[in-house]
Design an enzyme around this catalytic site. Structure first.
Site, PDB file in Angstrom:
ATOM      1  N   CYS A  98       0.839  -1.201   0.000  1.00  0.00           N
ATOM      2  CA  CYS A  98       0.000   0.000   0.000  1.00  0.00           C
ATOM      3  C   CYS A  98       0.878   1.258   0.000  1.00  0.00           C
ATOM      4  O   CYS A  98       1.554   1.544  -0.990  1.00  0.00           O
ATOM      5  CB  CYS A  98      -0.954  -0.042   1.186  1.00  0.00           C
ATOM      6  N   HIS A 108      -3.515  -5.041  -0.286  1.00  0.00           N
ATOM      7  CA  HIS A 108      -3.239  -5.721   0.985  1.00  0.00           C
ATOM      8  C   HIS A 108      -3.367  -7.227   0.799  1.00  0.00           C
ATOM      9  O   HIS A 108      -4.472  -7.773   0.881  1.00  0.00           O
ATOM     10  CB  HIS A 108      -4.220  -5.258   2.065  1.00  0.00           C
ATOM     11  N   GLU A 110      -2.687  -9.447   2.863  1.00  0.00           N
ATOM     12  CA  GLU A 110      -2.946 -10.092   4.146  1.00  0.00           C
ATOM     13  C   GLU A 110      -4.218  -9.614   4.817  1.00  0.00           C
ATOM     14  O   GLU A 110      -4.498 -10.007   5.951  1.00  0.00           O
ATOM     15  CB  GLU A 110      -1.768  -9.794   5.084  1.00  0.00           C
TER      16      GLU A 110
END
Length: 1402
Positions: free
Chosen positions: A142, A226, A228
């Site tokens: 990000c 993202h 995760e």
């Protein structure tokens, strides 16, 4: 709060960017810093940690992580998943100085808010890390992607919209694969500014912005999304593996494109296999999917060949243009393997699609592949390959495939005979589920509690399949579905997930289904999503499929129920629920396209490789017609029984539940228990709830209304407590209103808020009027409506935009809700109802389209009224839920009307709530309102749009019944006036009119008491016909043969007809029934068609075999019918479509009834005569000039026969005989040069199996008249080599009168009477049928109505249905069957419809 944010999101999208702040509570003191510009603040410094923290200190691999706003899940991923020692430092930690002397093997750059250029300290440290030699791996997420880019020398910029949400598609530039990613960022990297040795790694598939960078020869990379994210999806979590691999210096696999995009084949001609006639388990959803498939193929310039004998469908229409492309050639032929191969040999297609025609098409494709015929012909199966399909259909292979990837099905074993079935059932343990393999809708399935029940179920299941499946009983678990799409490049997405309201044990087609799922945790959702993608990839599905799960409600244990490797009923529901056109996209994928290259048809700008976001709730509710059949249990189980479904859209569960109740049964005002009339006072309430039935929902609601707690109801039903709590909300609000008992008391305080709360919970104006004693209800509802509008409580119009306002959308797919304060689309240009010139609203995309069409047909200055009406638009009311009597034929009518309106320049507005239909495809109209067709909602739409009028005559009985109430409320009904519609629908008024005109009709009377009815019937003589008014498919219509039956039937008819007249007429035996379909304008007939019923009067027209053109009518009869038809059209001043049914005995013609709307035979008539009657009727209703079609019946050298399609195999216990109340669920039609050819082909198209030469045929014919009528045919059967046997009376008659020595079988006295006759040794007819030794049963009963008692004829008929024996129950059809077989018409002549049309010219 969420809905407000949705509105804010839309404003931001159209404005580009804006500053917003949520209003603080009034108690909060206002300070200037609350309004500071966040773009000028260093947000990272505000959220970053202030100290160094170490996680996983005992681990060896050391990662240093810059915290710019890092999520905890990143820490968990590193420490728990990868056993990393993670040292987290503040964003401004000086890495070069390294004051804490941190030892690190790799560098991680976290996510964070704001402008990356405000983090110069971080960028400085990253530059230092980049310059180290040897290099140490760096990975950013990000904001980390932007920081790494700036450190490398690139630039960033602020996005206009920002990419936010959980469904952003990102393309891996190494492989071309597209992944669904979660994102939340407003800045992006300028890929063009990347220096040498740096390349883009990922790009956004929608706006092509940078989504990641990579160094060409050093272990540095980052991504904008993202991988995760705790909320999921986790499809790119492998990037953590890659980073840790770099750190630990493990070799990284070489990742390359697979080259499939360069191997894409091109196709010139494709054969599409349809589904045939509608039946329970395989209904109109396949007309929608097939129509979408044709559209997609034609866009690619492919020639389309279609085989489908369902003449009522839109996909078999021959009219086509650029806007509505159709198949190039249509074959109305039985969908049998040899017929499909004959077409292939004639047409020589490159490919065949078998995934859009349900189980019928799939089974044909599998058989042709397994026998090698497709390979020999060089025809490629497009989409999912046959071995993959077999893997999903064969339970044993399926189980093995799942084991290969660590997944499992419910404990299940196949069996090929009854002994093996008993063995495996005992191995699993009772109770067990018995299912037939390769079957649709749970056909032949059920639950068995012991060996005896298992043997009974297995015997019936083996009649439909050579393999059965014995499954573990998982009743009580949650049932869930995911619709999955995969392309040949292995891009894979889930389009929609759905949850059953009922726990496992009820077939999903019979369960209420909610989308998206409401009771799953986020973890459960993504767990099942991950499994779905894994399974679909492993099976090699290409296109669309459906995966069903059972989930233990008390744990995360789950198992896979099945995968449907084709478009299904759920696919149509998911398409309409999300706005994602699954069939269209799947077709493109079948041709080798990838998801990324296909556009989202709603936004027009984004890719089809995305997972729709829903800011609303969708609920599907089934529609049953079980009450039409005697001896059919209303218990629901593993075999599907529903004939249709509705879909409600709203923003609360309460709202969609109440909407759906009104949709599925127009007699209901919402979800009510006590007032529904659907619960019993004689059966204990706990019993009504504990067993799933078609009325259990209302028993549950009654219990909640009576004060039962959620826990107690849950214990009885196992329905999730979340759902029950929502139903309790409805019950509580109802009870509160009833306690007040007065509308003024209900609204005494906070009137607007209270009214809005009721409407948000889905309460209709009629419900509120009923609860507050505003009677009569229609006037009370009007009063509530007026009060509501005076309070400013009006519904908002919302779009189905697939992305929850995350992208600008150009869509006309709409619904209405009270959970909103802003419309997504503008109101109509004109004021409602009156002809005032209103203000000109800003033009939406659909406005522009209809105006451009309007200009193409308008002449400036000469037709101002027409121009205004075109701009106002026309509201077309669709067909509603499919049911027995109202099916796909009315959808064809609605679509034909809408297409003609658009062709003539009218703005078209469709209202319908059936997800199976083509009319609810948003491409078909300028505005689609997926809404209920209640008076309240239709008026809302009519007034809002300022429409020129409403068409009520193309959608069947539901919209037709609204004509009067709409007209009384001020709406303009186009076509025949509402008053004249009432004169035709009201049995008494219509009969009075015929008497006044001197037109013959059977003796009739409207009677005030049962005693008067008995007296009338005795005077005219039994049998008599009981006929309620304003009903469809002969609902509650019965032929009474004696006084007892008459009294019973009158009670039933009174219940159905409500306050409308019930008429008793003389039933005429032996009369021929005739259909007269016509279009009129101003009382003058424009075109007509006369169809002849093969069966005599007494069989409902929807169940009759209809021949067109009529073959055996006297010239005088035809003249009299034309004369009567013209007189009725004039008397009722008909404008638009109409249907009149006549009966004739010799040349004596009598009128049965008149429907001032399209009938179910309109598509049949239109396609047979090559003249669209609905198009002509639409022009007439809109006041446009009309020119009749030139139809010369003498020049038509072919014939078409329409045959009914029944679903008796699913309706256990139903007597498969025909009467005056309709039983069929669909229809087919075939053409022929000879009526017998057309008849036999249409019969075969219903799935009828002809007896093989030498096969056994049982004759059981009740009356001597019928026996004499069939005598010649009986002789012919013997001559053709069939083994003909008869029941005692029938065999004796033919031996005594025709010297026909045929064998004998005994008639059973009960279902267990299977022994041979002790006197003659004749075998039991029931035994012979159950053993499979009988190929055809001709059973002609006497009498004119279904009897309640169990007869020997019923036992044999029912056994024939249950054990797969062909059955004929009408003597006319039996005679025609034998004659057709004699003529050799069992050989199919492959001709498409255009070849028949070419035989004549208008």
């Amino acid at each position: 709060m969420f809905l407000r944010l949705n509105c804010v999101t839309k404003r931001i999208l159209y404005a580009g960017k804006t500053k917003n702040k949520q209003n603080p509570p009034q108690s909060t003191s206002l300070t200037t810093d609350m309004f500071s510009d966040p773009n000028k603040r260093n947000l990272v410094s505000e959220v970053s940690t202030k100290s160094v923290t170490v996680y996983g200190e005992s681990n060896t691999t050391s990662i240093l992580a810059y915290d710019c706003g890092m999520k905890f899940n990143i820490i968990r991923y590193f420490v728990d998943e990868h056993n990393v020692k993670l040292t987290v430092v503040p964003f401004d930690y000086d890495l070069e100085a390294n004051p804490s002397n941190i030892q690190w093997d790799g560098l991680f750059l976290s996510n964070g808010p704001g402008d990356p250029n405000m983090c110069p300290q971080t960028i400085k440290s990253i530059k230092y890390a980049i310059g180290l030699d040897p290099p140490r791996p760096i990975f950013g997420i990000c904001l980390g992607n932007q920081l790494l880019s700036i450190a490398a020398g690139a630039k960033t910029y602020k996005l206009k919209y920002g990419n936010r949400g959980m469904n952003q598609p990102c393309i891996d530039l190494r492989t071309g694969r597209c992944y669904i990613t979660p994102q939340n960022h407003g800045f992006a990297v300028d890929s063009k500014s990347l220096p040498a040795n740096w390349k883009p790694l990922f790009i956004n598939a929608n706006d092509l912005t940078n989504e990641g960078i990579v160094h060409t020869d050093k272990p540095f990379f980052s991504v904008q999304f993202h991988p995760e994210a705790s909320g999921g999806p986790l499809d790119t979590a492998f990037l953590f593996d890659k980073f840790i691999g770099h750190v630990r210096k493990t070799s990284q696999p070489l990742v390359l494109q697979d080259g499939l995009s360069y191997q894409r084949k091109t196709y010139k001609k494709v054969l599409l296999v349809g589904s045939g006639g509608l039946s329970i388990g395989q209904a109109g959803e396949f007309d929608y999917s097939g129509s979408q498939c044709i559209k997609a193929l034609k866009e690619e310039g492919i020639e389309v060949i279609l085989i489908n004998p369902n003449i009522a469908t839109v996909q078999t229409s021959t009219e086509k243009n650029d806007a509505t492309p159709g198949a190039d050639r249509v074959y109305f032929l039985p969908i049998r393997p040899h017929v499909v191969m004959d077409i292939i040999h004639k047409e020589k297609p490159d490919g065949i699609i078998v995934s859009m025609g349900g189980q019928t098409a799939l089974n044909v494709g599998v058989e042709l592949w397994k026998t090698g015929q497709l390979q020999e012909a060089g025809v490629e199966v497009l989409g999912t390959q046959i071995p993959a399909i077999e893997a999903t259909e064969d339970r044993e292979i399926f189980s093995q495939k799942l084991e290969e990837i660590g997944e499992s099905i419910a404990l299940s074993y196949p069996a090929t005979d009854i002994d093996e079935a008993v063995l495996v059932a005992n191995k699993i343990g009772y109770p067990v589920l018995v299912r037939a393999a390769f079957a649709l809708g749970g056909l032949g399935s059920g639950f068995a509690a012991d060996d005896d029940e298992l043997k009974d179920l297995a015997a019936k299941a083996f009649a439909t399949s050579n393999q059965i499946l014995i499954d573990q009983d998982l009743r009580g678990w949650k049932e869930l579905e995911y619709e999955v799409v995969r392309d040949s490049s292995d891009n894979c997405i889930t389009v929609c997930n759905m949850e059953n309201f009922d726990p496992l044990g009820v077939h999903t087609g019979d369960s209420i289904v909610v989308a998206p799922s409401q009771t799953l945790t986020n973890r459960e959702y993504f767990m099942l999503r991950k499994t779905a993608l894994k399974v679909v990839r492993h099976l090699g599905i290409v296109g669309e499929c459906n995966i069903q799960y059972a989930l233990n409600p008390k744990s995360e244990k789950y198992c896979i129920i099945e995968v449907n490797a084709r478009l299904s009923r759920s696919s149509a529901l998911a398409s309409k629920a999300t706005g994602y056109p699954l069939a269209y996209v799947a077709t493109k994928l079948c041709l080798g396209k990838d998801l990324v290259s296909i556009r989202n048809s709603v936004t027009k700008t984004t890719t089809a490789c995305f997972e729709p976001s829903l800011d609303y709730c969708v609920l599907k509710m089934p529609r049953w017609d079980l009450k039409k059949f005697n001896r059919v249990s209303n218990k629901l189980g593993s075999s599907m029984l529903s004939v249709g479904e509705v879909m409600a859209i709203g923003r609360s569960f309460e709202e969609v539940m109440q909407k759906a109740c009104r949709m599925v049964n127009p007699a209901l005002d919402g979800l009510e228990g006590i007032g529904s009339g659907l619960t019993s006072d004689e059966i204990p309430l706990d019993e009504q709830m504990s067993t799933p039935t078609d009325t259990r929902l209302f028993a549950v609601q009654r219990a909640l209304e009576e004060g039962w707690g959620v826990d107690k109801v849950h214990d009885l039903t196992k329905i999730d407590k979340w759902f029950l709590s929502k139903l309790q909300n409805i019950a509580s609000m109802r009870n509160a209103c009833m306690e007040c008992g007065d509308i003024d008391k209900v609204l005494a305080t906070n009137g607007e808020d209270r009214m809005r709360s009721l409407k948000i919970a889905g309460f209709s104006d009629r419900q509120i009027a009923s609860y507050t004693n505003l009677l009569p209800l229609q006037e009370g509802a009007a009063k509530v409506r007026a009060i509501r509008k005076s309070l400013g409580v009006k519904p908002c119009v919302k779009q189905i935009d697939t992305l929850a306002a995350e992208f600008p959308a150009e869509t006309n797919y709409l619904y209405m809700t009270y959970s909103g304060n802003q419309d997504d689309v503008s109101e109509g240009t004109y004021e409602p109802i009156n002809n005032a010139e209103g203000r000109d609203a800003s033009a939406t995309p659909s406005t522009k389209m209809f105006r451009s069409r309007m200009r193409s047909v308008s002449v400036g200055g000469k037709n101002n009224k027409l121009t205004e009406n075109q701009e106002r638009g026309v509201v077309v009311l669709g067909c509603g839920a499919y049911c027995i009597g109202s099916s796909v034929e009315f959808d064809w009518c609605a679509v034909s009307a809408v297409r003609q309106l658009r062709k003539d320049g009218f703005k078209s507005i469709i209202v319908n709530y059936n997800p199976e239909t083509v009319s609810t495809d948003y491409d078909e109209s300028d505005r689609l309102y997926f809404e209920e067709m209640s008076l309240e909602r239709v008026l809302d739409i009519y007034e809002r749009e300022g429409a020129a009028g409403v068409v009520v005559s193309v959608g069947g009985q539901i919209p037709n019944n609204l004509a009067g109430p709409l007209a009384q409320s001020g709406a303009h009904i186009l076509g025949t006036a509402a008053r004249d519609i009432e004169r035709a629908e009201d049995r008494q008024q219509f009969s009075d009119m015929l008497d006044d005109m001197g037109l013959k009709q059977p003796a009739w009377s409207v009677l005030n008491s049962k005693d008067e009815a008995v007296e009338f019937s005795n005077n005219v003589g039994f049998p008599v016909l009981v006929r309620p008014s304003f009903v469809l498919s002969g609902a509650a219509m019965r032929v009474a043969s004696d006084e007892t039956q008459l009294r019973n039937f009158l009670g039933l008819a009174a219940d159905v007809a409500d306050d409308k007249p019930v008429v008793v007429t003389k039933f005429v035996l032996g009369a021929k029934e005739i259909e007269f379909d016509g279009v009129a304008s101003g009382g003058k007939i424009l075109n007509y068609a006369i169809g002849e019923h093969l069966e005599n009067a007494g069989v409902h027209s929807g169940d009759a075999t209809v021949i067109l053109p009529a073959q055996k009518l006297y010239v005088g009869t035809i003249r009299q019918i034309k004369k009567y038809g013209a007189a009725i059209a004039k008397a009722l001043n008909i404008t638009g479509p109409f249907n009149i049914q006549f009966m004739a005995t010799g040349n004596d013609v009598m009128v049965i009834e008149c429907n001032l709307r399209a009938s179910r035979t309109f598509p049949f008539v239109s396609k047979t005569l090559h003249a669209n009657f609905i198009s002509l009727a639409t022009r007439a209703m809109c006041g446009l000039p009309v020119t009749p079609y030139r139809i010369s019946l003498l020049d038509i050298d072919y014939c078409c026969v329409k045959a009914p399609m029944f679903s008796f195999t699913r309706l256990r216990g139903a007597d498969p005989t025909l009467g005056v109340e309709m039983s069929s669920t669909g229809e087919v039609a075939c053409f022929g040069d000879d009526p017998y050819e057309a008849f036999l082909q249409s019969l075969l198209a219903t799935g009828f199996k002809l007896p093989q030469k030498g096969g056994t045929v049982i004759l059981s014919i009740a009356s001597e008249n019928f026996r004499r009528e069939f005598a010649e045919s009986a002789l012919s059967l013997c001559k053709m080599g069939y083994k003909v046997v008869g029941t005692p009376g029938t065999a004796e008659f033919y031996q005594d009168n025709y010297s026909l020595d045929i064998g004998r079988v005994t008639k059973p006295t009960d279902k267990d009477d299977v022994a041979n006759c002790p006197e003659t040794g004749a075998p039991s007819g029931l035994t012979e049928i159950k053993k499979g030794g009988v190929q055809l049963l001709i059973n002609i009963s006497e009498g004119t109505t279904r009897k309640d008692e169990i007869t020997s004829g019923y036992l044999m008929r029912r056994a024939a249905v249950d054990f797969g024996t062909s059955l004929v129950t009408n003597v006319k059809c039996a005679v025609w069957l034998v004659k057709s077989m004699e003529k050799g018409y069992d050989k199919t002549i492959v001709k498409n419809i255009s070849e028949f049309y070419s035989l004549h010219k208008y």
